[in-house]
Design an enzyme around this catalytic site. Structure first.
Site, mmCIF file in Angstrom:
data_model
loop_
_atom_site.group_PDB
_atom_site.id
_atom_site.type_symbol
_atom_site.label_atom_id
_atom_site.label_comp_id
_atom_site.label_asym_id
_atom_site.label_seq_id
_atom_site.Cartn_x
_atom_site.Cartn_y
_atom_site.Cartn_z
ATOM 1 N N ARG A 134 118.603 19.159 -38.427
ATOM 2 C CA ARG A 134 118.969 19.074 -37.006
ATOM 3 C C ARG A 134 118.915 17.611 -36.550
ATOM 4 O O ARG A 134 117.898 17.153 -36.004
ATOM 5 C CB ARG A 134 117.998 19.915 -36.179
ATOM 6 C CG ARG A 134 118.031 21.407 -36.554
ATOM 7 C CD ARG A 134 116.776 22.125 -36.148
ATOM 8 N NE ARG A 134 115.609 21.635 -36.862
ATOM 9 C CZ ARG A 134 114.365 22.043 -36.651
ATOM 10 N NH1 ARG A 134 114.124 22.939 -35.720
ATOM 11 N NH2 ARG A 134 113.362 21.548 -37.341
ATOM 12 N N GLY A 156 99.479 16.158 -54.413
ATOM 13 C CA GLY A 156 99.653 15.246 -53.276
ATOM 14 C C GLY A 156 99.337 13.794 -53.554
ATOM 15 O O GLY A 156 100.044 13.114 -54.306
ATOM 16 N N LYS A 164 103.267 23.820 -60.195
ATOM 17 C CA LYS A 164 102.582 22.568 -60.564
ATOM 18 C C LYS A 164 102.127 22.617 -62.024
ATOM 19 O O LYS A 164 102.188 21.611 -62.739
ATOM 20 C CB LYS A 164 101.405 22.339 -59.621
ATOM 21 C CG LYS A 164 101.866 22.078 -58.180
ATOM 22 C CD LYS A 164 100.718 22.183 -57.197
ATOM 23 C CE LYS A 164 101.186 21.929 -55.772
ATOM 24 N NZ LYS A 164 100.167 22.257 -54.763
HETATM 25 P P1 NDP Z 1 109.082 20.304 -43.922
HETATM 26 O O1 NDP Z 1 109.547 21.710 -43.816
HETATM 27 O O2 NDP Z 1 108.041 19.844 -42.974
HETATM 28 O O3 NDP Z 1 110.346 19.320 -43.766
HETATM 29 C C1 NDP Z 1 111.568 19.584 -44.380
HETATM 30 C C2 NDP Z 1 112.619 18.570 -43.892
HETATM 31 O O4 NDP Z 1 113.829 18.820 -44.576
HETATM 32 C C3 NDP Z 1 112.918 18.665 -42.406
HETATM 33 O O5 NDP Z 1 113.049 17.375 -41.859
HETATM 34 C C4 NDP Z 1 114.266 19.402 -42.366
HETATM 35 O O6 NDP Z 1 115.090 19.040 -41.261
HETATM 36 C C5 NDP Z 1 114.902 18.903 -43.636
HETATM 37 N N1 NDP Z 1 115.925 19.811 -44.155
HETATM 38 C C6 NDP Z 1 115.810 21.141 -44.418
HETATM 39 N N2 NDP Z 1 116.979 21.621 -44.896
HETATM 40 C C7 NDP Z 1 117.848 20.580 -44.900
HETATM 41 C C8 NDP Z 1 119.211 20.440 -45.259
HETATM 42 N N3 NDP Z 1 119.913 21.484 -45.726
HETATM 43 N N4 NDP Z 1 119.792 19.218 -45.143
HETATM 44 C C9 NDP Z 1 119.084 18.155 -44.698
HETATM 45 N N5 NDP Z 1 117.763 18.235 -44.341
HETATM 46 C C10 NDP Z 1 117.174 19.425 -44.443
HETATM 47 O O7 NDP Z 1 108.634 20.096 -45.440
HETATM 48 P P2 NDP Z 1 107.444 19.172 -45.994
HETATM 49 O O8 NDP Z 1 107.611 17.805 -45.460
HETATM 50 O O9 NDP Z 1 106.154 19.861 -45.828
HETATM 51 O O10 NDP Z 1 107.737 19.210 -47.577
HETATM 52 C C11 NDP Z 1 108.771 18.442 -48.132
HETATM 53 C C12 NDP Z 1 108.654 18.451 -49.666
HETATM 54 O O11 NDP Z 1 107.406 17.895 -50.026
HETATM 55 C C13 NDP Z 1 108.700 19.839 -50.303
HETATM 56 O O12 NDP Z 1 109.343 19.757 -51.545
HETATM 57 C C14 NDP Z 1 107.231 20.178 -50.522
HETATM 58 O O13 NDP Z 1 107.006 21.084 -51.581
HETATM 59 C C15 NDP Z 1 106.692 18.808 -50.884
HETATM 60 N N6 NDP Z 1 105.269 18.633 -50.652
HETATM 61 C C16 NDP Z 1 104.740 18.875 -49.414
HETATM 62 C C17 NDP Z 1 103.383 18.735 -49.194
HETATM 63 C C18 NDP Z 1 102.793 18.961 -47.847
HETATM 64 O O14 NDP Z 1 101.556 18.837 -47.722
HETATM 65 N N7 NDP Z 1 103.574 19.274 -46.822
HETATM 66 C C19 NDP Z 1 102.482 18.370 -50.301
HETATM 67 C C20 NDP Z 1 103.145 18.070 -51.538
HETATM 68 C C21 NDP Z 1 104.485 18.228 -51.705
HETATM 69 P P3 NDP Z 1 114.661 19.347 -39.736
HETATM 70 O O15 NDP Z 1 113.520 18.387 -39.460
HETATM 71 O O16 NDP Z 1 115.860 19.090 -38.929
HETATM 72 O O17 NDP Z 1 114.187 20.778 -39.737
HETATM 73 N N1 HSE Z 2 100.393 24.674 -50.110
HETATM 74 C C1 HSE Z 2 99.889 23.683 -51.004
HETATM 75 C C2 HSE Z 2 98.377 23.769 -51.067
HETATM 76 C C3 HSE Z 2 100.242 22.273 -50.577
HETATM 77 O O1 HSE Z 2 97.749 24.571 -50.396
HETATM 78 O O2 HSE Z 2 97.806 23.010 -51.860
HETATM 79 C C4 HSE Z 2 101.538 21.773 -51.091
HETATM 80 O O3 HSE Z 2 101.559 21.682 -52.485
#
Ligand code: NDP
Ligand code: HSE
Length: 437
Positions: free
Chosen positions: A48, A136, A207
């Site tokens: 978005r 992480g 993982k």
């Molecule tokens: P979020 O859901 O918070 O963010 C996802 C982002 O991707 C948003 O900005 C969303 O846009 C965007 N998005 C979704 N679909 C599309 C699309 N089709 N085109 C373009 N942009 C898109 O995810 P996280 O930040 O939590 O996680 C991101 C990655 O990091 C994942 O692979 C997760 O497994 C990994 N990760 C996350 C951790 C965590 O603690 N959160 C820890 C370790 C790894 P919009 O903002 O507009 O919705």
């Molecule tokens: N959901 C995961 C956890 C974080 O609880 O460790 C992202 O890998």
């Protein structure tokens, strides 16, 4: 003379992406010094783009066209923090094929189809880094793929899911049941509204697949990882573990077994009892830790925050610096070497052949010959008993039997036969025991 800026396409600006933007902004001058050139955002793809966001980035950078951004000629490095298999795979394969460096935190994609990313990196002569995908903030994957590259890793044992570790730690410290501990984890923001991926072990299995692939130079997918979650763990199991001087943890285990002739890997995720003296037993709350055993290095322990926007962004930034520096200083002979080279190509051993110790709790009738009958079932399946503890309650008793190492299939057959015995009222629980024998 300063080198031209390294230009990034950031795909995703959610929990992790927003912190990546913040760190890029706050540390711009340090990053430029470390890379040897400024690091700039060329664009940010989100679902978005019109949405107001509290990030230090020009709103004009936002777009919904991720693939268009990836292909732009002024983009050198693609940083993917969206998640999921598609469209992320298409974006990253295209970026690598075009020779652009890729940094991703996408454990789901790496565990399902890391091979496609590796092949594209080789084809494009491109760098692929993914430190944030497992545990992480903890520097773990780079040590596995670089620092320990001269050694032979034999076993990786990890607590790689913070949510389940929080739940099991709460059950251990307060005596709470699973549902109550999950409620607390949800209230504190550790567990998501749908906690399935965490509590059923899917997140840890992804993982585990990545860790096994890196450690054993063998392609292991999440589907090949044996998986059990923690939903069946009861307060009584936790108390029983405590009586044995153990604690229950959701472990990810990847090991290389067999001699030169029959080498194989086993990769599994399941709850297990570990002695309180084991280094992983002290890992409480939502923290992660990974215990690595290697021939020459011996035992190594990696510990820290396994999730969260800022800790995960720290790992992403480290990868950005590595990729950007390589672009500025020219090819180092590393390009296309992702750590996912599968030259060993070892078979993945089915769970039935994996040898573990077990803790079996039975409610039985308390009368002469019961213990002998129960022991006979273990003996028939060649499962050797290490200890037996009986607590009587009138005409009934609870038997706690801990075995020596036995193949999973033998234990499963033992338990199936025990369930059919009239003297066995219930097989209350069967838990694996790790670290100690
Ligand atoms: P979020 O859901 O918070 O963010 C996802 C982002 O991707 C948003 O900005 C969303 O846009 C965007 N998005 C979704 N679909 C599309 C699309 N089709 N085109 C373009 N942009 C898109 O995810 P996280 O930040 O939590 O996680 C991101 C990655 O990091 C994942 O692979 C997760 O497994 C990994 N990760 C996350 C951790 C965590 O603690 N959160 C820890 C370790 C790894 P919009 O903002 O507009 O919705
Ligand atoms: N959901 C995961 C956890 C974080 O609880 O460790 C992202 O890998």
């Amino acid at each position: 003379m300063t080198a031209p800026a390294v230009r990034l396409a950031l795909l995703g600006c959610g929990t992790v992406g927003a912190e990546v933007v913040r760190l890029l902004h706050e540390q711009a001058s340090d990053l430029a010094a470390r890379v040897g050139a400024p690091v700039e955002l060329a664009g940010i793809a989100v679902r978005r783009p019109g949405r107001a966001r509290d990030v230090p980035a020009d709103p004009a950078l936002f777009t919904a066209d991720a693939l268009g951004l990836v292909k732009r000629s002024d983009v050198d490095v693609v940083v993917e923090v969206v998640g999921g298999i598609e469209p992320a795979r298409t974006w990253l394969v295209e970026a690598l094929r075009l020779g652009k460096g890729v940094v991703t935190a996408n454990k789901a994609l790496l565990a399902e189809d890391g091979g496609a990313l590796h092949d594209a990196a080789v084809a494009g002569g491109a760098d692929l880094y993914f430190e944030a995908a497992v545990a992480g903030a903890i520097p773990l994957l780079r040590p596995l793929r670089e620092s320990l590259h001269g050694d032979r890793i034999t076993r990786v044992t990890g607590i790689v899911n913070g949510t389940t570790n929080f739940i099991l730690s709460a059950m251990d410290t307060t005596g709470a049941g699973f549902a109550e501990a999950l409620e607390e984890a949800t209230a504190l923001g550790y567990a998501e509204a749908d906690p399935t991926a965490d509590v059923e072990g899917f997140d840890a299995a992804a993982k585990a697949a990545i860790l096994a692939s890196l450690a054993f130079h063998t392609r292991v997918s999440a589907a090949e990882v044996y998986r059990e979650g923690i939903t069946e763990i009861t307060a009584a199991d936790v108390a029983s573990a405590r009586e044995m001087g153990c604690v229950i943890k959701l472990l990810c285990l990847a090991e290389q077994t067999g001699g030169q002739a029959g080498r194989a890997v086993s990769v599994r995720v399941h709850p297990a009892m570990i002695p309180r003296s084991h280094p992983l037993a002290a890992v409480g709350g939502a923290f992660n830790a990974v215990f690595v055993e290697a021939d020459a290095a011996g035992q190594l322990m990696f510990y820290g925050a396994g999730a969260g926007g800022a800790p995960t962004a720290s790992a992403v930034l480290g990868d950005i610096v590595a990729v950007a520096r390589a672009r500025v200083s020219g090819p180092t002979g590393q390009r296309g070497q992702t750590g996912l080279e599968a030259y060993a190509d070892l078979p993945v051993r089915p769970i039935g052949q994996v040898v573990t110790r077990y803790h079996v709790r039975l409610d039985v009738a308390d009368r002469p010959g019961v213990l002998a009958t129960v022991a006979g079932v273990f003996a028939r399946h060649e499962v050797s008993i290490a200890t037996v503890h009986q607590t009587g309650r009138g005409s009934e008793a609870t038997l706690v039997i801990v075995t020596h190492g036995a193949p999973d299939a033998a234990l499963a057959a033992t338990v199936a036969e025990l369930r059919d015995l009239p003297i066995v009222r219930t097989v209350v629980s069967v838990l694996r025991v790790e670290g100690g024998e």
